[in-house]
Design a protein around this motif. Structure first.
Motif, PDB file in Angstrom:
ATOM      1  N   ARG A  56       0.837  -1.201   0.000  1.00 28.17           N
ATOM      2  CA  ARG A  56       0.000   0.000   0.000  1.00 28.17           C
ATOM      3  C   ARG A  56       0.873   1.253   0.000  1.00 28.17           C
ATOM      4  NH1 ARG A  56      -3.645  -0.009   4.943  1.00 28.17           N
ATOM      5  NH2 ARG A  56      -4.222  -1.974   3.948  1.00 28.17           N
ATOM      6  N   ARG A  75       2.441   1.793  -3.466  1.00 24.91           N
ATOM      7  CA  ARG A  75       1.541   2.313  -4.492  1.00 24.91           C
ATOM      8  C   ARG A  75       1.119   3.749  -4.214  1.00 24.91           C
ATOM      9  NH1 ARG A  75      -0.680  -3.730  -4.585  1.00 24.91           N
ATOM     10  NH2 ARG A  75       0.489  -4.411  -6.438  1.00 24.91           N
ATOM     11  N   GLU A  76       1.114   4.138  -2.949  1.00 22.63           N
ATOM     12  CA  GLU A  76       0.832   5.531  -2.627  1.00 22.63           C
ATOM     13  C   GLU A  76       1.945   6.440  -3.138  1.00 22.63           C
ATOM     14  OE1 GLU A  76       0.339   5.549   1.568  1.00 22.63           O
ATOM     15  OE2 GLU A  76      -1.767   4.931   1.511  1.00 22.63           O
ATOM     16  N   CYS A  89       4.430   5.418  -5.639  1.00 28.13           N
ATOM     17  CA  CYS A  89       4.818   5.180  -7.030  1.00 28.13           C
ATOM     18  C   CYS A  89       3.651   5.014  -7.994  1.00 28.13           C
ATOM     19  CB  CYS A  89       5.707   3.936  -7.106  1.00 28.13           C
ATOM     20  SG  CYS A  89       7.230   4.076  -6.138  1.00 28.13           S
ATOM     21  N   GLY A  90       2.419   5.090  -7.502  1.00 31.71           N
ATOM     22  CA  GLY A  90       1.271   4.902  -8.372  1.00 31.71           C
ATOM     23  C   GLY A  90       0.986   3.426  -8.600  1.00 31.71           C
ATOM     24  N   GLU A  91       0.266   3.116  -9.674  1.00 30.77           N
ATOM     25  CA  GLU A  91      -0.065   1.727  -9.990  1.00 30.77           C
ATOM     26  C   GLU A  91       1.195   0.954 -10.338  1.00 30.77           C
ATOM     27  OE1 GLU A  91      -2.831  -0.033  -9.696  1.00 30.77           O
ATOM     28  OE2 GLU A  91      -3.644   1.745  -8.690  1.00 30.77           O
ATOM     29  N   VAL A  92       1.479  -0.076  -9.561  1.00 31.72           N
ATOM     30  CA  VAL A  92       2.715  -0.841  -9.721  1.00 31.72           C
ATOM     31  C   VAL A  92       2.392  -2.324  -9.706  1.00 31.72           C
ATOM     32  CG1 VAL A  92       4.960  -1.373  -8.705  1.00 31.72           C
ATOM     33  CG2 VAL A  92       4.062   0.951  -8.553  1.00 31.72           C
ATOM     34  N   ASP A  93       2.975  -3.056 -10.666  1.00 31.43           N
ATOM     35  CA  ASP A  93       2.927  -4.513 -10.637  1.00 31.43           C
ATOM     36  C   ASP A  93       4.132  -5.002  -9.855  1.00 31.43           C
ATOM     37  OD1 ASP A  93       0.625  -4.714 -12.199  1.00 31.43           O
ATOM     38  OD2 ASP A  93       1.784  -4.564 -14.050  1.00 31.43           O
ATOM     39  N   CYS A 130       9.462  -4.158  -9.244  1.00 28.57           N
ATOM     40  CA  CYS A 130       8.363  -3.186  -9.259  1.00 28.57           C
ATOM     41  C   CYS A 130       8.312  -2.542 -10.649  1.00 28.57           C
ATOM     42  CB  CYS A 130       8.583  -2.113  -8.199  1.00 28.57           C
ATOM     43  SG  CYS A 130       8.935  -2.758  -6.551  1.00 28.57           S
ATOM     44  N   GLY A 139       5.801  -0.240 -13.385  1.00 27.52           N
ATOM     45  CA  GLY A 139       4.604   0.580 -13.503  1.00 27.52           C
ATOM     46  C   GLY A 139       4.523   1.264 -14.848  1.00 27.52           C
ATOM     47  N   LYS A 140       3.423   1.998 -15.076  1.00 25.59           N
ATOM     48  CA  LYS A 140       3.244   2.701 -16.339  1.00 25.59           C
ATOM     49  C   LYS A 140       4.208   3.874 -16.448  1.00 25.59           C
ATOM     50  CE  LYS A 140      -1.626   1.458 -16.862  1.00 25.59           C
ATOM     51  NZ  LYS A 140      -3.017   1.961 -16.996  1.00 25.59           N
TER      52      LYS A 140
END
Length: 406
Positions: free
Chosen positions: A13, A16-17, A19-23, A114, A116-117
């Motif tokens: 959590r 993602r707060e 770095c944004g949406e992260v796989d 990690c 992300g977009k």
């Protein structure tokens, strides 16, 4: 499939707060239930002296990881990575490599990737994922400083330590003011017995006061006292349980209070010495010898104002830990101060001038575990007590005597 333990869910959590949406791809499932301790460090350049300072902090970090069973979290490709990986290898500490973006790992072993977009900062990812962060060196205005400020603002807990390297400009002071724990080491590395003897320890004649007790302005003194009821930081429920189960005595003497501090490695802030809205740890800048010679019994408090048991911290080290001098004034002047300074206000008083105390205060617990033998003195009134404590702590233990009452 991602692990779903509560602790790991909090890590993700936080990630993602920031770095944004992260796989997230985790190749360290067996390590998720252990503490993740990250080490962060700005670029060191070619300064050999700075390299030496940082390595001393890294070594201490490794020892802490070993004692706590923690896993070291390192951002692959970061400035500190080669130093941290080698330190972990030397000290036998497990490592999780944090890989940010699509770059494949050049090394094997446990990892967390990690992706992300948008581009992910590896420092941001490590600092967000970590349960604890040790910052060995932080340049002012850099990315690591920004990441640590964000962490301190959002978590507001004592899980972030920042090294204080006196010879180098750094962001340490600003981060400490924002809530980080000051992390201070000195160059001395003698064994505890050698330190005790070299410092004068008990001295040639037990009961003779060391010179430091008469030095003005170099040390901040914290005297322990009898504790009535629960310890600072102990709930009433815990206090009652301990008595019911026979684990402790209801009367806690100044010596027992000191032993608890040494055992826990912390001076706990509490509200009894200030307005109750501001829990503090109190110190005096006056020489210890002067405090003990002038001590008196305060009937309204049912105790002596100073006892010959306690701890002294070097003043310049205390400042780096965020300890500040008290602001004295008329009782109605507290509200005129900035909220951040109100914890250190003390009314001068009517029947007694409190300015004589030359008080300093910390607005939070003081972590003593990071201070070495040159920064701390422990004092007790008898040689037997000093000898007993000296075998249990890394700091010098000195005997101080009380002036005979006439």
């Amino acid at each position: 499939m991602e692990p779903t333990t509560e602790v790991h869910a909090l890590r993700l959590r936080r990630l993602r707060e920031v770095c944004g949406e992260v796989d997230v791809e985790l190749d360290a499932v067996e390590l998720i239930d252990r503490t993740w301790a990250a080490v962060a460090c700005s670029r060191l350049g070619n300064d050999a002296a700075l390299h030496g300072e940082v390595c001393r902090f890294l070594a201490r970090c490794m020892l802490d990881c070993r004692s706590r069973g923690a896993v070291l979290l390192v951002a692959e490709g970061s400035a500190v990575a080669p130093w941290a990986f080698r330190a972990a290898e030397l000290f036998g500490v497990d490592v999780i490599r944090v890989i940010a973006g699509d770059k494949p790992s050049r090394n094997g072993g446990p990892s967390i990737a990690c992706r992300g977009k948008r581009e992910i900062s590896r420092d941001s990812a490590v600092i967000a994922l970590a349960d604890r962060v040790d910052a060995a060196y932080v340049r002012p205005g850099g990315n690591i400083a920004s990441c640590l400020k964000r962490r301190l603002k959002e978590l507001q807990d004592p899980s972030t330590r920042v090294a204080v390297i006196m010879s180098r400009p750094s962001a340490a002071r600003e981060l400490i003011e924002r809530g980080a724990i000051g992390w201070y080491l000195n160059r001395s590395s003698n064994a505890k017995v050698d330190e005790f003897c070299a410092s004068g320890g008990l001295g040639d004649s037990p009961g003779m006061d060391p010179d430091w007790t008469q030095t003005d302005g170099e040390w901040l003194v914290h005297c322990t006292r009898t504790c009535l009821g629960s310890w600072p930081g102990e709930t009433e429920h815990q206090y009652r349980d301990a008595l019911l189960l026979g684990r402790q005595q209801p009367q806690r003497t100044p010596l027992e209070s000191l032993k608890r501090i040494l055992r826990t490695g912390r001076l706990v802030a509490n509200a009894t010495a200030s307005a109750r809205a501001w829990p503090v740890v109190c110190f005096s800048e006056s020489p210890l010898r002067e405090l003990l010679d002038q001590r008196c019994f305060r009937p309204h408090l049912k105790r002596w104002d100073y006892e010959p048991y306690g701890i002294a911290i070097r003043r310049h080290v205390a400042i780096e830990l965020g300890i500040q001098p008290v602001i004295y004034g008329a009782a109605d002047q507290r509200q005129q101060l900035e909220p951040r300074d109100q914890f250190r206000f003390q009314a001068t008083g009517n029947t007694y001038d409190w300015r004589r105390e030359r008080e300093w205060r910390s607005p939070r617990d003081v972590d003593l575990q990071q201070l070495d033998s040159s920064a701390v003195r422990v004092f007790v009134p008898s040689a037997a007590e000093a000898q007993s404590l000296a075998s249990q702590v890394d700091w010098p233990v000195d005997v101080v005597t009380l002036k005979p009452r006439t």
